[in-house]
Design a protein around this motif. Sequence first.
Motif, PDB file in Angstrom:
ATOM      1  N   TYR A 342       0.323   3.448   1.215  1.00 45.31           N
ATOM      2  CA  TYR A 342       1.604   3.354   1.003  1.00 45.31           C
ATOM      3  C   TYR A 342       2.534   4.036  -0.191  1.00 45.31           C
ATOM      4  O   TYR A 342       3.711   3.732  -0.352  1.00 45.31           O
ATOM      5  CB  TYR A 342       1.972   1.727   0.895  1.00 45.31           C
ATOM      6  N   ARG A 410      -1.479  -5.801   2.626  1.00 48.98           N
ATOM      7  CA  ARG A 410      -0.800  -4.877   3.575  1.00 48.98           C
ATOM      8  C   ARG A 410       0.629  -4.909   3.449  1.00 48.98           C
ATOM      9  O   ARG A 410       1.339  -4.087   3.281  1.00 48.98           O
ATOM     10  CB  ARG A 410      -1.486  -4.643   4.837  1.00 48.98           C
ATOM     11  N   GLU A 414       3.766  -2.835   1.995  1.00 49.65           N
ATOM     12  CA  GLU A 414       4.930  -2.531   2.945  1.00 49.65           C
ATOM     13  C   GLU A 414       6.219  -2.872   2.193  1.00 49.65           C
ATOM     14  O   GLU A 414       7.015  -2.040   2.054  1.00 49.65           O
ATOM     15  CB  GLU A 414       4.785  -2.788   4.280  1.00 49.65           C
TER      16      GLU A 414
END
Length: 447
Positions: A342, A410, A414
């Motif tokens: 990311y 995750r 994000e």
Amino acid sequence: MVRSLQSHTDDRPLKQSRELTERASKVIPGATQTASKGPTQFVQGVSPTHIQRAQGSHVWDADGSEYIDCVMALGPVLLGHNYPAVTEAVTEQLTDGTMYTMEHPLHVEVAELLTEVIPCAEMVRFAKNGNDVTTLAAKVARAHTDRNVIATQGYHGWTDVWMGDHPNLNRGVPEAVGKHTERFEYNDIESLERIFDENPGDVAAIVTTPVNLDAPEDDFLEQLREIADREGAVLVFDEILTGFRFSLGGAQQYFGVEPDLACFAKGMANGYPISALVGRSDVMSTISDSDFVYSMTYAGEALSLAATKAAIEVQQRENVHEHIFEQGSKLVEGYDELASEYGLEGVTGVNGFSPRFKMWFRDEDGNADRLAKSLFMQEAHKRGVLFTDGHLPSYSHSDEDVEIMLSVYRDCMEILADAVKEDAVEDYLEGEPVGATLRERTGEDRS
Ligand SMILES: Cc1ncc(COP(=O)(O)O)c(C=O)c1O
């Protein structure tokens, strides 16, 4: 079933958390018993505040929501909450009583057991908290050497000897006490040598955590051993966080360096309140000298001793440490991979070892970024992972737990990446950001 698997919408009730916090703030200073568990350590208004029950690697808050536990009560719960072998041993002991007018056979049995599993342990005294035995270690070292100065690094507790020299944390400690505590830096032998130079013949002990978030470099621990021997000072390892976690014999076994004294607490009894000072017989014998006083009513409480024995026996029988290292390294590697996926390499990452690691969050200037940490925590809590930044994996953390944690991380990455890109992290927060941790306040574990 963990919430994140059901849906990503956050519909957790927090009514009990809010009410309990309000009631707590009226009758409990700081609304907490432990600095790292108070409301300011979490995103107020989003995080739960009170845990009602726990099983294995999961906990349920006072409103009934389920979470995967990342820190296991700050480390004591090594095997897992309500671990059957420990619960059975405690339940059996309970029916025979908990405290007695004389010694109980467990006092001898568990002391013997510790001398078998901990490399430096020839003799053992029990206590209740980590603080009790770190403070005892300093007192024993001073008495044994007839010197005053404690050379130290790391966090060892709240008592006068450990807080007296911290200019912003020493309120209530007589000035004279702080003058005999001198700080050195981990992995910086020069800073320790300076203390010996400035206090010739008066350094009683080197008291250190054997490992922090950074690994020992350039034979740092071996050098501590050599300096202590050269100077006639007592080498004390504070193994409260590393004991039973890095290996059954602690970090001293893992790194192969034996101190003269070592302090154990967390991890010892899978969550029951007990600690131990262990070490070389000649140094430990100081405790029984006629002019030295150390005594505690609750030191020999039998439930915690039964728990210690059962927890050690599980570690002797099963691959507890292998499992903890495995699960920890999956999380460490997975987190770092996510951060790079990311584009957040400079914003967040992991420090430490697989059995004890910590996520850091940094702003553009490289300073600890509590807003980013708060946003990550907020999103993890909404998804059923009780993230605090520190991680202390347990024997009960399953592969499924690790998978869920990484899938939640995750999502958190994000969201954090979007917020950073928009330069709007604060706007994403739905509650009060987290405050400084005790270790940040004492200067340990800098992010
Ligand atoms: C390395 C270390 N030493 C000492 C202590 C103090 O232990 P306790 O809080 O059980 O008194 C802690 C607690 O976190 C610790 O991590």
